[in-house]
Motif scaffolding. Structure first.
Motif, mmCIF file in Angstrom:
data_model
loop_
_atom_site.group_PDB
_atom_site.id
_atom_site.type_symbol
_atom_site.label_atom_id
_atom_site.label_comp_id
_atom_site.label_asym_id
_atom_site.label_seq_id
_atom_site.Cartn_x
_atom_site.Cartn_y
_atom_site.Cartn_z
ATOM 1 N N ARG A 1 0.836 -1.208 0.000
ATOM 2 C CA ARG A 1 0.000 0.000 0.000
ATOM 3 C C ARG A 1 0.868 1.255 0.000
ATOM 4 N NH1 ARG A 1 -2.972 -3.072 3.749
ATOM 5 N NH2 ARG A 1 -2.120 -1.883 5.496
ATOM 6 N N LEU A 2 1.952 1.229 0.763
ATOM 7 C CA LEU A 2 2.856 2.373 0.779
ATOM 8 C C LEU A 2 3.547 2.528 -0.574
ATOM 9 C CD1 LEU A 2 4.189 4.685 2.227
ATOM 10 C CD2 LEU A 2 5.804 3.080 3.261
ATOM 11 N N LEU B 1 1.190 4.178 -2.827
ATOM 12 C CA LEU B 1 1.131 5.617 -2.529
ATOM 13 C C LEU B 1 2.297 6.348 -3.183
ATOM 14 C CD1 LEU B 1 -0.461 7.745 -0.810
ATOM 15 C CD2 LEU B 1 1.264 7.392 0.954
ATOM 16 N N VAL C 1 1.237 8.764 4.855
ATOM 17 C CA VAL C 1 2.066 7.564 4.936
ATOM 18 C C VAL C 1 1.671 6.716 6.139
ATOM 19 C CG1 VAL C 1 4.420 6.760 5.379
ATOM 20 C CG2 VAL C 1 4.015 8.540 3.671
ATOM 21 N N VAL D 1 -1.784 5.029 5.535
ATOM 22 C CA VAL D 1 -1.865 4.009 4.497
ATOM 23 C C VAL D 1 -1.272 2.679 4.935
ATOM 24 C CG1 VAL D 1 0.334 4.264 3.243
ATOM 25 C CG2 VAL D 1 -1.791 3.897 1.968
ATOM 26 N N ILE D 2 -0.412 2.669 5.947
ATOM 27 C CA ILE D 2 0.173 1.400 6.391
ATOM 28 C C ILE D 2 -0.626 0.752 7.516
ATOM 29 C CG2 ILE D 2 2.496 2.073 5.676
ATOM 30 C CD1 ILE D 2 3.151 2.687 8.557
ATOM 31 N N GLN E 1 11.833 9.949 -1.304
ATOM 32 C CA GLN E 1 10.845 9.063 -1.906
ATOM 33 C C GLN E 1 11.518 7.961 -2.712
ATOM 34 O OE1 GLN E 1 7.328 10.879 -3.653
ATOM 35 N NE2 GLN E 1 7.432 9.473 -5.403
#
Length: 780
Positions: free
Chosen positions: A120-121, A124, A275, A278-279, A343
């Motif tokens: 999921r990360l 993102l 962040v 989303v985790i 990133q």
């Protein structure tokens, strides 16, 4: 309405579900006048209409006795005029596919949840890659570089719609950044609007209240098609992350001022919050429709972030437009706070973590197929549909890496095109006279240099596949001589060409492996400063790659524009979405929508309508992707309804593609559950590059298949004039898979019939036999 249209819902119904490319109802029904009996303009159920009145004959619809009905769902993937533009969102779709490819071994729950959080990360960060490219092209290349006083966009030759920025605010950087930030903001707004519209249209479709309970088989769980709340949460988080990235690009160059620092910290905080959210395990957790959503606090947090992010962007935009103090020293490129580098590093770390976790899960899984056979020779492998997980269970990781690669290719294509349109792309290492040069970081040039290497890899893979096909053809041809005579070599070539689809995992692995190896090499070269990416051979490769990626970005946009008015092209492009958007938006909410979250509830409701009476019966006939939908549908039906349902699949990729790449859902347990749920016949050809057997491995030279029409090996000599093979369906009714000869067999001396490959199974004689076997001969 004049004429005759059977709208009755009792009796025996043959319900046809099409596959890829949005087959129209007419060809599905083999009738020139289809008419809707349920549904709407996007999806609908159709039957045959006879303008001359009620027909007579064995194939006609008879009210209350038998009907032929078609379900057309292609409007969800190939009907919309703007759907071809979804090509730009392909990396997001691939990320969702990677999630469903992940092994799910018993006892590996904690590790799997960790890998899913990392996925999921990673998804993102894919959003961050897209937004970063938009920001780089608009805010950096145009807002900071091109429109500065004395730069390329200040010249008379520059387009007037950007030159005014330089003329009005050539020395006021924050105002130029504020205006150019509206471009990525507009794109993010369009993504939000499309995602919201499709979410309301598809993912909020309500499943009927009755269902199969709480089965152990994943494919039968109703929560799979119930993604309204988790998709909404993820959408809020991704949009907030994107807005934070845009706001950070506008405020970070002015972080030395109090206002700039406050805005920079606030926008960074939005991204950090995204962040963190989303985790969390519950962010994307799906629940059964009857359970409701227990994690109310998580929804409130996502809603708060979804409100805070746009408000903060408006504050950042307004403050920048009002004017922020210019930096003491102006750099050639947009300065930042290292968010882009962070990133990239995080993406690389996640790639390692996800790869290690997936490998561990694959080793824990190692499913044992009770029907597995010993190792086979080359000929058998070429015509075999293996039930083993693709790529040793690592397909999820390779697909995710391919998603990252395609996202970066699109991003860099946009950057190079923008720099070429407004000026001359250049490396910062050769920054001498600013003038018309627009600077892109060296890592961008090094990545571009990989493109020719990847092209060479594609050519190499093509050569390997060609050699495999030639070798397989040479081995198959002698075995086919008894059946096709002098045409054996031609038929062997068709069969071996179709068998190449079984090498999909090999192709994906080679291409991703080549890309990752090249990336590692250029990273070492860049870090050690061994050579520059704009000189010598590296410079040539980088230049070729830059033009290739720019052409790719422009080509995809032009393809989308053309498909807007070309329905045939739109259906062709829609094939990609028919396959990739079968799965729900599990980890990336901005990808093209999952059509199955609407299709499954609609089909469940329709089958329930068609099986209300005790003697009613529905035969679900699924072709290609329609067979995958049909398999999922059968497991979603109430047990009482299942007793009146029969399943006929043809050209089915269930074992060949879905069981191989999605074993947790379509592996042996899932397919066995479908087999136990309803009587099932599956038709397959060895000329079909997509479909194949589901349970029984394809061996055209087995004694059963040598009896081409059920009368013995020498069927041709005994009158094989109809050119068909009925296999041994009547002798063994419990057998699911029925082999169909293609091209059809002919008498000696007759011309070879055209191969049908993947289409028109319902015109094969075995199709009629399967109908009679499953419905008791009520249908033609």
């Amino acid at each position: 309405m004049d004429g005759f249209l059977d709208t009755s819902t009792t009796g025996v119904t043959e319900l046809r579900v099409h596959g890829v490319s949005g087959t129209p109802p007419g060809p599905m029904l083999d009738h020139p006048y289809p008419r809707p009996v349920a549904g709407d303009g996007t999806t609908g159920f159709y039957r045959r209409w006879w303008p001359a009145g009620r027909p007579r004959g064995q194939g006609a619809d008879v009210p209350g006795v038998r009907h032929r009905e078609a379900y057309a769902w292609g409007g969800l993937t190939s009907g919309g005029r703007t759907n071809a533009l979804w090509l730009l969102l392909l990396p997001f779709s691939m990320a969702n596919l990677a999630y469903f490819m992940l092994p799910r071994p018993a006892g590996g729950g904690r590790l799997r949840h960790t890998v899913e959080a990392a996925q999921r990360l990673f998804a993102l960060l894919l959003t961050g890659t897209l937004v970063g490219a938009l920001v780089g092209a608009s805010v950096d290349l145009v807002g900071w570089q091109c429109t500065a006083a004395g730069r390329a966009c200040a010249q008379e030759s520059a387009p007037v719609w950007v030159r005014w920025l330089s003329q009005l605010w050539g020395t006021q950087e924050s105002r130029r950044l504020a205006v150019t930030a509206l471009v990525p903001l507009a794109v993010v707004g369009v993504l939000w609007a499309i995602a919201r519209r499709t979410w309301r249209r598809d993912e909020r479709t309500v499943l009927p209240p009755s269902g199969p309970g709480r089965p152990e088989v994943l494919l039968a769980r109703r929560r799979l098609w119930h993604g309204g709340v988790p998709v909404w949460r993820l959408r809020n988080v991704h949009i907030a992350f994107a807005l934070g990235a845009i706001g950070l690009a506008v405020s970070a160059p002015f972080a030395r001022s109090a206002a700039g620092l406050a805005l920079t910290v606030a926008n960074a905080a939005v991204q950090v919050a995204a962040v963190v959210l989303v985790i969390l395990p519950g962010i994307a957790r799906r629940v059964d429709p009857e359970d409701g959503d227990a994690a109310g606090w998580l929804s409130r947090a996502c809603r708060a972030l979804g409100v805070a992010a746009p408000v903060l962007f408006l504050v950042t935009f307004g403050w920048a437009l009002a004017g922020l103090p210019s930096p003491e020293v102006l750099s050639a490129q947009l300065p930042g706070v290292g968010a882009g580098t962070a990133q990239v590093v995080l993406t690389m770390v996640l790639a390692v973590v996800i790869g290690a976790g997936t490998w561990a899960l694959a080793r824990m899984d190692r499913p044992v197929d009770p029907g597995a056979r010993p190792a086979m020779g080359r000929v058998d492998r070429a015509v075999d549909a293996s039930g083993r997980p693709a790529m040793g269970g690592m397909a999820s990781w390779f697909t995710l890496m391919a998603a990252a690669g395609s996202a970066n290719a699109l991003a860099l294509g946009l950057l190079f095109w923008t720099a070429s349109f407004f000026g001359t792309p250049e490396s910062p290492s050769r920054a001498a006279d600013l003038g018309g040069d627009l600077f892109l970081d060296d890592p961008v040039w090094w990545t571009a240099a990989l493109v020719p290497v990847m092209v060479a890899g594609v050519v190499l893979v093509a050569v390997v596949l060609w050699r495999i096909r030639e070798a397989t053809t040479a081995t198959l041809a002698p075995k086919l001589t008894d059946f096709y005579g002098g045409h054996a070599g031609e038929v062997a070539g068709k069969w071996s060409l179709a068998a190449l689809s079984d090498r999909a995992g090999l192709v994906l692995g080679l291409l991703v492996g080549a890309g990752l190896t090249g990336f590692a090499v250029v990273t070492v070269i860049y870090r050690l400063r061994l050579v520059t990416p704009v000189e010598g051979t590296a410079g040539l490769f980088a230049t070729l790659g830059s033009w290739a990626m720019a052409t790719l970005a422009v080509g995809l946009v032009l393809l989308g524009r053309r498909s807007y008015s070309d329905s045939r092209l739109r259906r062709t492009v829609g094939i990609l979405w028919d396959v990739s958007t079968f799965w729900p938006r599990a980890i990336h909410p901005l990808s093209p929508p999952c059509y199955t979250e609407r299709v499954i509830p609609e089909l469940v409701s329709r089958v329930e309508v068609l099986t209300r009476e005790e003697d009613d019966q529905v035969l679900i006939s699924g072709h290609s992707q329609g067979s995958v939908i049909a398999a999922a549908l059968v497991l979603q039906l109430d047990p009482a309804v299942r007793e009146r349902v029969r399943l006929l699949t043809h050209g089915s990729p269930l074992r060949r593609l879905y069981a191989a790449f999605f074993p947790a859902y379509f592996g042996t347990p899932g397919l066995s559950a479908v087999r136990a749920a309803a009587p099932w016949v599956n038709l397959y050809r060895l000329s079909d590059p997509i479909g194949g057997p589901v349970f029984d491995r394809a061996d055209p030279f087995a004694p059963a298949n040598r009896r081409a029409d059920g009368r013995g090996r020498d069927a041709r000599a005994d009158g094989r004039a109809d050119g068909r093979a009925r296999a041994d369906g009547r002798a063994r009714d419990a057998r699911v898979d029925v082999f169909c000869w293609d091209p059809p067999l002919r008498e000696a001396g007759e011309p070879l019939a055209p191969a049908r490959w993947h289409v028109d199974y319902w015109f094969d004689p075995p199709y009629d036999e399967a109908l009679g076997r499953l419905t008791g001969n009520f249908l033609p």
